[in-house]
Design a protein around this motif. Structure first.
Motif, PDB file in Angstrom:
ATOM      1  N   ASP A 170       0.828  -1.208   0.000  1.00 29.92           N
ATOM      2  CA  ASP A 170       0.000   0.000   0.000  1.00 29.92           C
ATOM      3  C   ASP A 170       0.864   1.259   0.000  1.00 29.92           C
ATOM      4  O   ASP A 170       0.640   2.181  -0.788  1.00 29.92           O
ATOM      5  CB  ASP A 170      -0.933  -0.016   1.208  1.00 29.92           C
ATOM      6  N   ILE A 171       1.861   1.298   0.845  1.00 33.55           N
ATOM      7  CA  ILE A 171       2.767   2.454   0.916  1.00 33.55           C
ATOM      8  C   ILE A 171       3.539   2.600  -0.391  1.00 33.55           C
ATOM      9  O   ILE A 171       3.696   3.706  -0.906  1.00 33.55           O
ATOM     10  CB  ILE A 171       3.726   2.306   2.121  1.00 33.55           C
ATOM     11  N   SER A 172       4.009   1.492  -0.930  1.00 29.43           N
ATOM     12  CA  SER A 172       4.783   1.529  -2.172  1.00 29.43           C
ATOM     13  C   SER A 172       3.957   1.980  -3.364  1.00 29.43           C
ATOM     14  O   SER A 172       4.474   2.634  -4.269  1.00 29.43           O
ATOM     15  CB  SER A 172       5.395   0.160  -2.454  1.00 29.43           C
ATOM     16  N   LEU A 173       2.664   1.641  -3.373  1.00 30.41           N
ATOM     17  CA  LEU A 173       1.798   2.090  -4.475  1.00 30.41           C
ATOM     18  C   LEU A 173       1.645   3.602  -4.465  1.00 30.41           C
ATOM     19  O   LEU A 173       1.495   4.226  -5.516  1.00 30.41           O
ATOM     20  CB  LEU A 173       0.418   1.426  -4.377  1.00 30.41           C
ATOM     21  N   ALA A 174       1.684   4.210  -3.276  1.00 31.94           N
ATOM     22  CA  ALA A 174       1.523   5.661  -3.163  1.00 31.94           C
ATOM     23  C   ALA A 174       2.813   6.405  -3.496  1.00 31.94           C
ATOM     24  O   ALA A 174       2.766   7.538  -3.966  1.00 31.94           O
ATOM     25  CB  ALA A 174       1.065   6.023  -1.753  1.00 31.94           C
ATOM     26  N   ALA A 175       3.954   5.782  -3.264  1.00 27.38           N
ATOM     27  CA  ALA A 175       5.246   6.421  -3.514  1.00 27.38           C
ATOM     28  C   ALA A 175       5.646   6.252  -4.972  1.00 27.38           C
ATOM     29  O   ALA A 175       5.310   5.256  -5.602  1.00 27.38           O
ATOM     30  CB  ALA A 175       6.302   5.808  -2.605  1.00 27.38           C
ATOM     31  N   GLU A 176       6.341   7.225  -5.458  1.00 24.45           N
ATOM     32  CA  GLU A 176       6.830   7.126  -6.843  1.00 24.45           C
ATOM     33  C   GLU A 176       8.336   7.313  -6.831  1.00 24.45           C
ATOM     34  O   GLU A 176       8.848   8.364  -7.202  1.00 24.45           O
ATOM     35  CB  GLU A 176       6.149   8.171  -7.725  1.00 24.45           C
ATOM     36  N   ASN A 177       9.046   6.291  -6.367  1.00 22.57           N
ATOM     37  CA  ASN A 177      10.498   6.348  -6.337  1.00 22.57           C
ATOM     38  C   ASN A 177      11.064   4.949  -6.557  1.00 22.57           C
ATOM     39  O   ASN A 177      10.344   3.956  -6.458  1.00 22.57           O
ATOM     40  CB  ASN A 177      10.988   6.955  -5.008  1.00 22.57           C
ATOM     41  N   PRO A 178      12.363   4.847  -6.841  1.00 21.83           N
ATOM     42  CA  PRO A 178      12.961   3.545  -7.127  1.00 21.83           C
ATOM     43  C   PRO A 178      12.849   2.548  -5.968  1.00 21.83           C
ATOM     44  O   PRO A 178      12.712   1.347  -6.186  1.00 21.83           O
ATOM     45  CB  PRO A 178      14.426   3.863  -7.417  1.00 21.83           C
TER      46      PRO A 178
END
Length: 131
Positions: A85-93
């Motif tokens: 869930d957190i990773s879907l919101a973030a846009e970084n490598p």
């Protein structure tokens, strides 16, 4: 009769409908070998959307909660769902790396459990979304 196709011999039908263009040696339930079958997939198939991934994530979380008593790793699955869930919101490598890690780990974590189907569907959707 002109234009009429002959009826297939019922002794040679596989009873299996694969659909599409398929390829590879197969053996049906009565032991007959089926050869020269080809399968292909369209490269133009749309990738999963982030909304579809979030829907599957929500469903997966619900399945984990409903089956938590029978899941030896329910806490790990909840933590993984939070990480996704957190990773879907973030846009970084780093987010992409975390999602790729989830794609690899999730199927093994859910194998043989009541949440296997949902976990595998979620991993597949994330993989499609990442392209």
């Amino acid at each position: 009769m002109v234009g009429r196709r002959p009826e297939p011999d019922p002794g040679y039908g596989s009873g299996i409908s694969i659909g599409g263009n398929n390829s590879g040696p197969l053996q049906n339930v009565v032991g007959q070998n089926i050869t020269d079958v080809h399968q292909s997939a369209s490269a133009d198939a749309p990738a999963a959307s982030v909304e579809a991934v979030r829907d599957l994530l929500s469903t997966f979380r619900t399945e984990v909660e409903r089956n938590q008593d029978g899941l030896p790793n329910a806490q790990v699955l909840r933590a993984m769902a939070d990480s996704i869930d957190i990773s879907l919101a973030a846009e970084n490598p780093q987010a992409v790396g975390a999602l790729r890690g989830a794609i690899q780990a999730l199927p093994a974590l859910v194998m043989g459990t009541a949440v296997q189907q949902g976990g595998e569907a979620l991993a597949h959707a994330i993989a499609e979304w990442l392209g």
